[in-house]
Design a protein around this motif. Structure first.
Motif, PDB file in Angstrom:
ATOM      1  N   LEU A  85      13.429   0.008   1.392  1.00  0.00           N
ATOM      2  CA  LEU A  85      14.542  -0.238   2.308  1.00  0.00           C
ATOM      3  C   LEU A  85      14.791   0.906   3.284  1.00  0.00           C
ATOM      4  N   SER A  86      14.030   1.978   3.172  1.00  0.00           N
ATOM      5  CA  SER A  86      14.189   3.112   4.083  1.00  0.00           C
ATOM      6  C   SER A  86      13.819   2.701   5.509  1.00  0.00           C
ATOM      7  N   GLN A  87      14.732   2.966   6.441  1.00  0.00           N
ATOM      8  CA  GLN A  87      14.509   2.594   7.836  1.00  0.00           C
ATOM      9  C   GLN A  87      13.313   3.330   8.438  1.00  0.00           C
ATOM     10  N   HIS A  88      13.076   4.560   7.982  1.00  0.00           N
ATOM     11  CA  HIS A  88      11.982   5.371   8.532  1.00  0.00           C
ATOM     12  C   HIS A  88      10.611   4.829   8.121  1.00  0.00           C
ATOM     13  N   LEU A  89      10.556   4.078   7.014  1.00  0.00           N
ATOM     14  CA  LEU A  89       9.274   3.591   6.506  1.00  0.00           C
ATOM     15  C   LEU A  89       9.013   2.121   6.808  1.00  0.00           C
ATOM     16  N   GLN A  90       9.928   1.442   7.487  1.00  0.00           N
ATOM     17  CA  GLN A  90       9.776   0.007   7.734  1.00  0.00           C
ATOM     18  C   GLN A  90       8.483  -0.326   8.490  1.00  0.00           C
ATOM     19  N   ALA A  91       8.167   0.418   9.513  1.00  0.00           N
ATOM     20  CA  ALA A  91       6.938   0.162  10.285  1.00  0.00           C
ATOM     21  C   ALA A  91       5.706   0.390   9.416  1.00  0.00           C
ATOM     22  N   PHE A  92       5.756   1.400   8.571  1.00  0.00           N
ATOM     23  CA  PHE A  92       4.634   1.678   7.670  1.00  0.00           C
ATOM     24  C   PHE A  92       4.411   0.520   6.703  1.00  0.00           C
ATOM     25  N   TRP A  93       5.492   0.028   6.076  1.00  0.00           N
ATOM     26  CA  TRP A  93       5.357  -1.077   5.116  1.00  0.00           C
ATOM     27  C   TRP A  93       4.864  -2.337   5.808  1.00  0.00           C
ATOM     28  N   GLN A  94       5.327  -2.587   7.018  1.00  0.00           N
ATOM     29  CA  GLN A  94       4.885  -3.780   7.744  1.00  0.00           C
ATOM     30  C   GLN A  94       3.409  -3.699   8.100  1.00  0.00           C
ATOM     31  N   SER A  95       2.961  -2.518   8.522  1.00  0.00           N
ATOM     32  CA  SER A  95       1.537  -2.368   8.852  1.00  0.00           C
ATOM     33  C   SER A  95       0.675  -2.441   7.590  1.00  0.00           C
ATOM     34  N   LEU A  96       1.186  -1.939   6.491  1.00  0.00           N
ATOM     35  CA  LEU A  96       0.458  -1.999   5.226  1.00  0.00           C
ATOM     36  C   LEU A  96       0.313  -3.437   4.740  1.00  0.00           C
ATOM     37  N   TYR A  97       1.350  -4.220   4.930  1.00  0.00           N
ATOM     38  CA  TYR A  97       1.333  -5.600   4.462  1.00  0.00           C
ATOM     39  C   TYR A  97       0.456  -6.498   5.324  1.00  0.00           C
ATOM     40  N   GLN A  98       0.079  -6.039   6.508  1.00  0.00           N
ATOM     41  CA  GLN A  98      -0.791  -6.830   7.377  1.00  0.00           C
ATOM     42  C   GLN A  98      -2.243  -6.798   6.903  1.00  0.00           C
ATOM     43  N   VAL A  99      -2.596  -5.818   6.087  1.00  0.00           N
ATOM     44  CA  VAL A  99      -3.963  -5.710   5.560  1.00  0.00           C
ATOM     45  C   VAL A  99      -4.062  -6.605   4.322  1.00  0.00           C
ATOM     46  N   ASP A 100      -5.010  -7.540   4.361  1.00  0.00           N
ATOM     47  CA  ASP A 100      -5.109  -8.536   3.293  1.00  0.00           C
ATOM     48  C   ASP A 100      -5.373  -7.909   1.920  1.00  0.00           C
ATOM     49  N   VAL A 101      -6.241  -6.925   1.861  1.00  0.00           N
ATOM     50  CA  VAL A 101      -6.575  -6.296   0.571  1.00  0.00           C
ATOM     51  C   VAL A 101      -5.353  -5.599  -0.020  1.00  0.00           C
ATOM     52  N   LEU A 102      -4.542  -4.993   0.814  1.00  0.00           N
ATOM     53  CA  LEU A 102      -3.381  -4.269   0.320  1.00  0.00           C
ATOM     54  C   LEU A 102      -2.252  -5.193  -0.124  1.00  0.00           C
ATOM     55  N   LEU A 104      -2.784  -7.379  -2.262  1.00  0.00           N
ATOM     56  CA  LEU A 104      -3.064  -7.447  -3.696  1.00  0.00           C
ATOM     57  C   LEU A 104      -2.498  -6.255  -4.459  1.00  0.00           C
ATOM     58  N   ALA A 105      -2.194  -5.176  -3.745  1.00  0.00           N
ATOM     59  CA  ALA A 105      -1.651  -3.980  -4.387  1.00  0.00           C
ATOM     60  C   ALA A 105      -0.197  -4.159  -4.799  1.00  0.00           C
ATOM     61  N   HIS A 106       0.466  -5.165  -4.255  1.00  0.00           N
ATOM     62  CA  HIS A 106       1.865  -5.480  -4.587  1.00  0.00           C
ATOM     63  C   HIS A 106       2.823  -4.321  -4.297  1.00  0.00           C
ATOM     64  N   PHE A 107       2.593  -3.634  -3.192  1.00  0.00           N
ATOM     65  CA  PHE A 107       3.506  -2.556  -2.820  1.00  0.00           C
ATOM     66  C   PHE A 107       4.848  -3.095  -2.333  1.00  0.00           C
ATOM     67  N   HIS A 108       4.934  -4.385  -2.113  1.00  0.00           N
ATOM     68  CA  HIS A 108       6.215  -4.995  -1.742  1.00  0.00           C
ATOM     69  C   HIS A 108       7.118  -5.170  -2.969  1.00  0.00           C
ATOM     70  N   ASN A 109       6.573  -4.996  -4.162  1.00  0.00           N
ATOM     71  CA  ASN A 109       7.339  -5.091  -5.408  1.00  0.00           C
ATOM     72  C   ASN A 109       7.979  -3.734  -5.701  1.00  0.00           C
ATOM     73  N   THR A 110       9.283  -3.721  -5.916  1.00  0.00           N
ATOM     74  CA  THR A 110       9.985  -2.448  -6.100  1.00  0.00           C
ATOM     75  C   THR A 110       9.512  -1.701  -7.335  1.00  0.00           C
ATOM     76  N   LEU A 111       9.263  -2.409  -8.427  1.00  0.00           N
ATOM     77  CA  LEU A 111       8.814  -1.743  -9.653  1.00  0.00           C
ATOM     78  C   LEU A 111       7.415  -1.180  -9.506  1.00  0.00           C
ATOM     79  N   THR A 112       6.530  -1.936  -8.886  1.00  0.00           N
ATOM     80  CA  THR A 112       5.163  -1.455  -8.685  1.00  0.00           C
ATOM     81  C   THR A 112       5.157  -0.210  -7.816  1.00  0.00           C
TER      82      THR A 112
END
Length: 172
Positions: A85-102, A104-112
C-alpha cells in the motif's frame, strides 16, 4: 522425522563445514517462513539440490521455521500490506505484476511478500548465528560427550570400526 533428526545430528558431528550446515539452515528458514507453494520456494529447492549443503539440516530447518511462521504470520502480513500500500512503491508493484512469470511469485499476496522480505532480512543473521552455534556445539558439546566412558568404549569396539568402514564417516 526421527531419521531426519538423526541425520541432522550426524551432520553436526561430521567433518562437514559449519558454513554448509548454516547455509542449509538459512535457506530452510526462507522456505519455512514463506508460504509453501510459491515460485521462490521452488527456486530455493532447486538451489538446495544443486549446491553442496546438508539436506537434512535444510529439511529440519524448514520444519522448525514453518512452525515459527505460524506465530509470525500476522506481523509478516502487516509488513507485506504496508509495502503493497506504500504510495512510493505503487509503480514498482504495477510494473512487476505486468511480467507473466512474476505473477506466479504471488508478490501481490501480503503474507507472501511480508514473509519473503522478513526472511531475506533475517538471512545473514541466521546464517551467522547458525555458523556460530555449529562451531560452539562441535567445540564444547562434542568434547563433553567424548569424555563419557560409554562413548570411549563404543569407539574402541569392533562394532564401531565396522560402522566406520561402512559409513565412511570418522566421527560418532
Amino acid at each position: 522425522m526421527l531419521t531426519l533428526l538423526a541425520k541432522f545430528f550426524k551432520a553436526l558431528n561430521s567433518e562437514s563445514s559449519p558454513r554448509q550446515i548454516a547455509l542449509a539452515v538459512a535457506l530452510g528458514m526462507i522456505v519455512g517462513l514463506t508460504p509453501t507453494l510459491s515460485l521462490h520456494n521452488v527456486l530455493l529447492l532447486l538451489i538446495a539440490f544443486l549446491i553442496r549443503i546438508n539436506l537434512s539440516a535444510f529439511f529440519v530447518s524448514i520444519a522448525v521455521f514453518s512452525i515459527l511462521s505460524l506465530l509470525l504470520a500476522t506481523p509478516m502480513a502487516l509488513l507485506g500490506d504496508s509495502l503493497l500500500l506504500s504510495q512510493h512503491l505503487q509503480a514498482f508493484w504495477q510494473s512487476l505484476y505486468q511480467v507473466d512469470v512474476l505473477k506466479l511469485a504471488h508478490f501481490h499476496n501480503t503474507l507472501t511478500l511480508g514473509s519473503l522480505v522478513s526472511a531475506i532480512i533475517a538471512f545473514i543473521p541466521v546464517y551467522l548465528l547458525a555458523t556460530l552455534l555449529v562451531q560452539r556445539y562441535r567445540h564444547h558439546m562434542m568434547q563433553f560427550i567424548e569424555r563419557f566412558k560409554i562413548v570411549q568404549m563404543l569407539k574402541g569396539s569392533r562394532f564401531y570400526k565396522v560402522y566406520q568402514s561402512l559409513s565412511g564417516e570418522g566421527s560418532l
